[in-house]
Design an enzyme around this catalytic site. Structure first.
Site, short mmCIF file in Angstrom:
data_model
loop_
_atom_site.label_atom_id
_atom_site.label_comp_id
_atom_site.label_asym_id
_atom_site.label_seq_id
_atom_site.Cartn_x
_atom_site.Cartn_y
_atom_site.Cartn_z
N HIS A 1 7.00 -19.91 -13.98
CA HIS A 1 8.32 -20.49 -13.82
C HIS A 1 8.60 -20.65 -12.33
O HIS A 1 7.99 -19.98 -11.49
CB HIS A 1 9.38 -19.59 -14.44
CG HIS A 1 9.36 -19.58 -15.93
ND1 HIS A 1 10.45 -19.18 -16.68
CD2 HIS A 1 8.39 -19.89 -16.83
CE1 HIS A 1 10.15 -19.26 -17.96
NE2 HIS A 1 8.91 -19.69 -18.08
N GLU B 1 10.94 -19.71 -10.32
CA GLU B 1 11.32 -18.52 -9.58
C GLU B 1 10.12 -17.61 -9.32
O GLU B 1 9.95 -17.08 -8.21
CB GLU B 1 12.40 -17.73 -10.34
CG GLU B 1 13.71 -18.47 -10.50
CD GLU B 1 13.80 -19.32 -11.77
OE1 GLU B 1 14.92 -19.61 -12.18
OE2 GLU B 1 12.75 -19.68 -12.34
N CYS C 1 15.89 -17.32 -16.44
CA CYS C 1 15.63 -16.81 -17.79
C CYS C 1 15.42 -15.29 -17.70
O CYS C 1 15.32 -14.74 -16.60
CB CYS C 1 14.39 -17.49 -18.37
SG CYS C 1 12.84 -16.91 -17.64
N CYS D 1 12.41 -14.32 -15.46
CA CYS D 1 12.67 -14.55 -14.04
C CYS D 1 13.71 -13.56 -13.51
O CYS D 1 13.61 -13.12 -12.36
CB CYS D 1 13.10 -15.99 -13.81
SG CYS D 1 11.76 -17.15 -14.14
#
Length: 158
Positions: free
Chosen positions: A55, A57, A85, A88
């Site tokens: 992801h 991040e 999310c 993250c």
């Protein structure tokens, strides 16, 4: 809390579009800022890297930590194009930045097809009732390693 700088959020949003347009993954971007300078950035690379943890991040945190030669980002700010999310969020809390700024909300993400509500709900669900079966085995053996860690005098604390 520091005053957010819109140019850094614009950089995160630009990375989200760049990653999406290049076919690397979903429309998510992130930059890490230290001393009013972008030190790292990333976009979602889940489908291009075949990595469900890639992801934006996480990609940005990994890059920032390598660049700064540290595993914590205590003097940094995170700017991400969407509310993080659960995965993250965990990575962000482990990295310990000063601030997190996000643009889109988790509801905006859900409306675009990225609904993390199952994971948020699973975190509050007892182990026996979760969608993916989770079973604790060999705990007594594994606890011995934690006990050794507790006695270790030359460990790096984090």
């Amino acid at each position: 809390m520091a005053e957010p700088d819109k140019k850094f959020m614009q950089a995160a949003i630009k990375l989200a579009k760049e990653g999406m347009d290049s076919g690397n993954g979903g429309p998510f971007g992130c930059v890490i800022v230290k001393d009013n300078e972008i030190i790292a950035g990333g976009f979602n690379r889940v489908t291009s890297d075949m990595d469900p943890t890639a992801h934006a991040e996480v990609v940005a945190i990994r890059e920032a930590c390598k660049k700064l030669n540290t595993f914590q980002l205590e003097d940094c700010d995170v700017y991400t194009s969407c509310e993080p999310c659960p995965m993250c969020m965990g990575a962000i809390y482990w990295a310990r930045p000063k601030n997190v700024y996000f643009a889109c909300t988790r509801l905006d993400a859900a409306n675009a097809g990225f609904d993390d509500s199952l994971i948020y709900n699973e975190l509050l669900t007892p182990l026996d009732d979760r969608k993916i079966k989770m079973t604790c085995i060999e705990r007594a053996e594994a606890v011995k390693v934690f006990e050794e860690w507790s006695r270790k005098t030359d460990k790096t604390r984090y």
